[in-house]
Write an enzyme that holds these catalytic residues in place. Structure first.
Site, short mmCIF file in Angstrom:
data_model
loop_
_atom_site.label_atom_id
_atom_site.label_comp_id
_atom_site.label_asym_id
_atom_site.label_seq_id
_atom_site.Cartn_x
_atom_site.Cartn_y
_atom_site.Cartn_z
N GLY A 145 2.62 2.46 11.06
CA GLY A 145 3.59 3.57 10.69
C GLY A 145 4.27 4.07 11.99
O GLY A 145 5.00 5.01 11.96
N LYS A 190 0.09 4.30 -0.37
CA LYS A 190 -0.76 5.39 0.11
C LYS A 190 -0.30 6.43 -0.57
O LYS A 190 -0.17 6.32 -1.95
CB LYS A 190 -0.14 5.79 1.49
CG LYS A 190 -0.21 4.54 2.67
CD LYS A 190 -0.01 4.76 3.96
CE LYS A 190 -0.39 3.12 4.61
NZ LYS A 190 -0.29 3.37 6.17
N GLU A 204 -5.39 -4.53 10.64
CA GLU A 204 -4.54 -3.53 10.71
C GLU A 204 -5.07 -2.88 12.06
O GLU A 204 -5.48 -1.90 12.09
CB GLU A 204 -4.45 -2.41 9.53
CG GLU A 204 -4.35 -3.17 8.19
CD GLU A 204 -3.64 -2.27 7.26
OE1 GLU A 204 -2.63 -2.31 6.64
OE2 GLU A 204 -4.23 -1.08 7.11
N SER A 244 3.37 -1.92 10.22
CA SER A 244 4.58 -2.28 10.36
C SER A 244 5.42 -3.41 10.26
O SER A 244 6.37 -4.04 10.84
CB SER A 244 5.24 -1.84 11.85
OG SER A 244 4.97 -0.33 12.16
N ASN A 264 0.79 -1.11 0.06
CA ASN A 264 0.00 -0.27 0.09
C ASN A 264 0.85 1.22 -0.14
O ASN A 264 1.39 1.55 1.09
CB ASN A 264 -0.80 -0.06 1.19
CG ASN A 264 -1.91 1.44 1.21
OD1 ASN A 264 -1.69 2.17 0.37
ND2 ASN A 264 -2.40 1.39 2.26
N GLU A 301 -6.97 5.04 7.53
CA GLU A 301 -6.97 6.34 7.38
C GLU A 301 -8.07 6.85 6.70
O GLU A 301 -8.28 8.08 6.57
CB GLU A 301 -5.68 6.64 6.36
CG GLU A 301 -4.21 6.31 7.27
CD GLU A 301 -3.06 5.58 6.57
OE1 GLU A 301 -3.01 5.68 5.23
OE2 GLU A 301 -2.38 5.12 7.11
N HIS A 309 -9.53 1.43 4.56
CA HIS A 309 -8.39 1.53 5.48
C HIS A 309 -8.59 2.33 6.52
O HIS A 309 -9.41 3.45 6.41
CB HIS A 309 -7.24 2.15 4.35
CG HIS A 309 -6.05 2.17 4.83
ND1 HIS A 309 -5.45 2.97 6.04
CD2 HIS A 309 -4.86 1.00 4.75
CE1 HIS A 309 -4.35 2.71 6.41
NE2 HIS A 309 -4.08 1.50 5.72
P1 13P Z 1 2.97 0.53 7.54
O1 13P Z 1 3.49 -0.83 7.14
O2 13P Z 1 3.72 1.92 7.27
O3 13P Z 1 2.81 0.40 8.93
O4 13P Z 1 1.53 0.84 7.26
C1 13P Z 1 0.56 -0.25 7.27
C2 13P Z 1 -0.64 -0.01 6.58
O5 13P Z 1 -1.47 0.78 6.77
C3 13P Z 1 -0.75 -0.62 5.13
O6 13P Z 1 -2.15 -0.36 4.64
#
Ligand code: 13P
Length: 253
Positions: free
Chosen positions: A175, A11, A169, A215, A9, A99, A97
Site C-alpha cells: 500500500g 481487503k 509480501e 504494490s 485481495n 495486516e 496476511h
Molecule cells: P497493495 O497491492 O495495495 O500494496 O497490497 C498488497 C497486499 O497486501 C495484498 O495482500
C-alpha cells in the site's frame, strides 16, 4: 510448470453492489487462462457466495476467503470457520496476511493451526510471509521469513506442503506504492524456495507457487512476474480496478 496465479485481495473495501460490478467487469472481459494459470478473488466474507456464483465454472477463476479462525467451531462470536467456508464451496483462504499479524496479533503458532484446519477441509491456504522495514534495513530479512515458514509450515508432510500457496509480501511495500525491485523479489523468492528445499527437498520446493505482493500494478506486473521464482502476485489496491487487474492477469507467465 508451477501454477501462475493472479490473486486479488480486496481487503475491507467496497459494498455488495460495487463488488458485484467489479467482478462482472473483470469476468466479462473473458480473458482465457491457460491450464497453468489462475485468477483468484479474495473478497470480504459477506460477498463470498455471490462471488462464487459469479465465477461459476469459468476455467481458471476462483474465490478465496481473506481469513478464517484457528479453532474448528464453538463460542467465538463473529469468527468464520473453515467448515463454513468449505460448505459454501470455497477452495482458498488467505492465512497470515501481515495486516492480520499486526492488527490482530496473529502468531506463527496460531497460523500453523489455521493452515492445518484449511488443509483438513481441502481448502488451499495462501500463506503470507514478509518482513517489516526495520528488518529489511538491518538486512536480516532472510532469517525473519525463514522463521515464519519454519514455525507455521515445517510440521507439514511433504504431500501437504505442496497443497499450499506462499505469498511473499514485504510489509514496507504494501500500500505504499514502493515495490520491491524485481531483483529483490527474485532474491527473496529463491531464498524461500531454498528454505523449503532444505526441509522438504528440491522437488517438493519446486512445485510450490510463490506469489509476490506489495504494490503490484498494471505497469510493473510483467517485470516482476517474469522473474524465475515469482509465480504471480497477491494484489491489493490495483485489484480494485477492473482494467488494472485485467492487465495483471494478462501479465502471468
Ligand atoms: P497493495 O497491492 O495495495 O500494496 O497490497 C498488497 C497486499 O497486501 C495484498 O495482500
Amino acid at each position: 510448470m508451477r501454477k501462475q496465479i493472479a490473486a486479488a485481495n480486496w481487503k475491507m473495501n467496497g459494498n455488495y453492489q460495487q463488488a458485484e460490478k467489479l467482478l462482472n467487469d473483470i469476468l466479462s472481459a473473458n480473458v482465457i487462462l491457460q491450464d497453468h494459470q489462475q485468477a483468484i478473488f479474495s473478497v470480504p466474507s459477506p460477498f463470498l457466495i455471490m462471488a462464487k456464483t459469479e465465477v461459476g465454472e469459468e476455467g481458471g477463476y476462483d474465490v478465496a476467503a481473506q481469513n478464517c479462525f484457528n479453532k474448528a467451531s464453538g463460542a467465538f462470536t463473529g469468527e468464520v470457520s473453515v467448515e463454513m467456508l468449505h460448505s459454501i464451496g470455497i477452495n482458498y483462504c488467505i492465512v497470515g496476511h501481515s495486516e492480520r499479524r499486526e492488527y490482530f496479533a496473529e502468531s506463527n503458532a496460531m497460523l500453523a493451526e489455521k493452515v492445518n484446519l484449511c488443509l483438513q477441509s481441502s481448502i488451499t491456504p495462501i500463506f503470507c510471509c514478509g518482513e517489516p522495514l526495520n528488518i529489511r534495513e538491518a538486512n536480516t530479512q532472510n532469517d525473519y521469513v525463514a522463521k515464519q515458514l519454519a514455525e507455521s509450515l515445517f510440521h507439514l508432510s511433504d504431500r501437504d506442503v505442496q497443497r499450499i500457496i506462499i505469498a511473499y509480501e514485504p510489509i514496507w511495500a504494501i500500500g505504499t506504492g514502493k515495490t520491491a525491485t524485481s531483483l529483490q523479489a527474485q532474491e527473496m523468492h529463491a531464498h524461500l524456495r531454498s528454505v523449503l528445499a532444505g526441509k522438504f527437498g528440491a522437488e517438493v520446493a519446486n512445485n510450490i507457487s510463490i506469489l509476490y505482493g506489495g504494490s503490484v500494478k498494471a505497469n510493473n506486473a510483467v517485470e516482476i512476474f517474469s522473474q524465475p521464482d515469482v509465480d504471480g502476485g497477491l494484489v491489493g489496491g490495483a485489484s480494485l480496478n477492473a482494467e488494472e487487474f485485467l492487465t495483471i492477469i494478462r501479465s502471468l507467465k
